[in-house]
Design a protein around this motif. Sequence first.
Motif, PDB file in Angstrom:
ATOM      1  N   ARG A  48       0.906  -1.266  -0.080  1.00 52.69           N
ATOM      2  CA  ARG A  48       0.041  -0.106  -0.046  1.00 52.69           C
ATOM      3  C   ARG A  48       0.841   1.262   0.042  1.00 52.69           C
ATOM      4  N   GLU A  49       0.498   2.285  -0.517  1.00 52.48           N
ATOM      5  CA  GLU A  49       1.197   3.395  -0.546  1.00 52.48           C
ATOM      6  C   GLU A  49       1.574   3.738   0.950  1.00 52.48           C
ATOM      7  N   ALA A  50       0.554   3.525   1.986  1.00 50.96           N
ATOM      8  CA  ALA A  50       0.618   4.168   3.225  1.00 50.96           C
ATOM      9  C   ALA A  50       1.913   3.300   4.000  1.00 50.96           C
ATOM     10  N   ASP A  51       2.401   2.038   3.057  1.00 51.72           N
ATOM     11  CA  ASP A  51       3.491   1.300   3.846  1.00 51.72           C
ATOM     12  C   ASP A  51       4.957   2.284   3.564  1.00 51.72           C
ATOM     13  N   HIS A  52       4.789   2.803   2.545  1.00 54.66           N
ATOM     14  CA  HIS A  52       6.117   3.813   2.177  1.00 54.66           C
ATOM     15  C   HIS A  52       6.428   4.781   3.249  1.00 54.66           C
ATOM     16  N   ASP A  53       5.249   5.272   3.940  1.00 55.28           N
ATOM     17  CA  ASP A  53       5.135   6.371   4.695  1.00 55.28           C
ATOM     18  C   ASP A  53       5.433   5.925   6.260  1.00 55.28           C
ATOM     19  N   ASP A  54       5.468   4.932   6.603  1.00 53.93           N
ATOM     20  CA  ASP A  54       5.473   4.168   7.815  1.00 53.93           C
ATOM     21  C   ASP A  54       6.969   3.529   7.864  1.00 53.93           C
ATOM     22  N   GLY A  55       7.637   4.382   8.950  1.00 59.24           N
ATOM     23  CA  GLY A  55       8.915   4.263   9.032  1.00 59.24           C
ATOM     24  C   GLY A  55       9.590   2.837   9.457  1.00 59.24           C
TER      25      GLY A  55
ATOM     26  N   ARG B 220       8.807   0.792   6.417  1.00 61.26           N
ATOM     27  CA  ARG B 220       9.095   1.153   4.971  1.00 61.26           C
ATOM     28  C   ARG B 220      10.247   0.191   4.216  1.00 61.26           C
TER      29      ARG B 220
END
Length: 171
Positions: A105-112, A115
Amino acid sequence: MDDKTAELRDIFLDATGEETVTERQAEGRGSLVDAADPERVDTRLRDLVATMRDRYEFETDLDPDAYVRLVYGFHDGEDDATLAEALGVDAETVLGARLDCHLVREADHDDGSIRERALAADREATRANDRFRDAFAELLTDADLGDRLASDSREDGLREATEDIETDVSF
């Protein structure tokens, strides 16, 4: 029928014991109802996940039905908590299984905290030319489209045709 054709026909009849020399070669027409067969889609999803398991080292060890449910849920927009509840596992297991299947998911890239794992799954998917992501999406999109079109085809179509007809009937 000329003599040669008759002779060949007689040889065929003697050799096969059949009266019919030719068979129909036309195939039956397809159907959207057949194409939207959920069992066929589930089987294909299981096959794709099995291929991925053979090719890549999976972090998770869910049963094939759980992976199928995960793929459906992901494409339906379900979050990890909802999928975890449906599968009877924790959200971390769902995350691992999702990434194993290249479902990022796109949000996976934002979660440190996840990531790097998401980026690794993306790199793996890119090396495979997004083959599995595309196959999942195509299967589920086609199944959804087939379901909708098949259900529409069952309607008689008269509603739209008679929509604008004025009826002024007096008895």
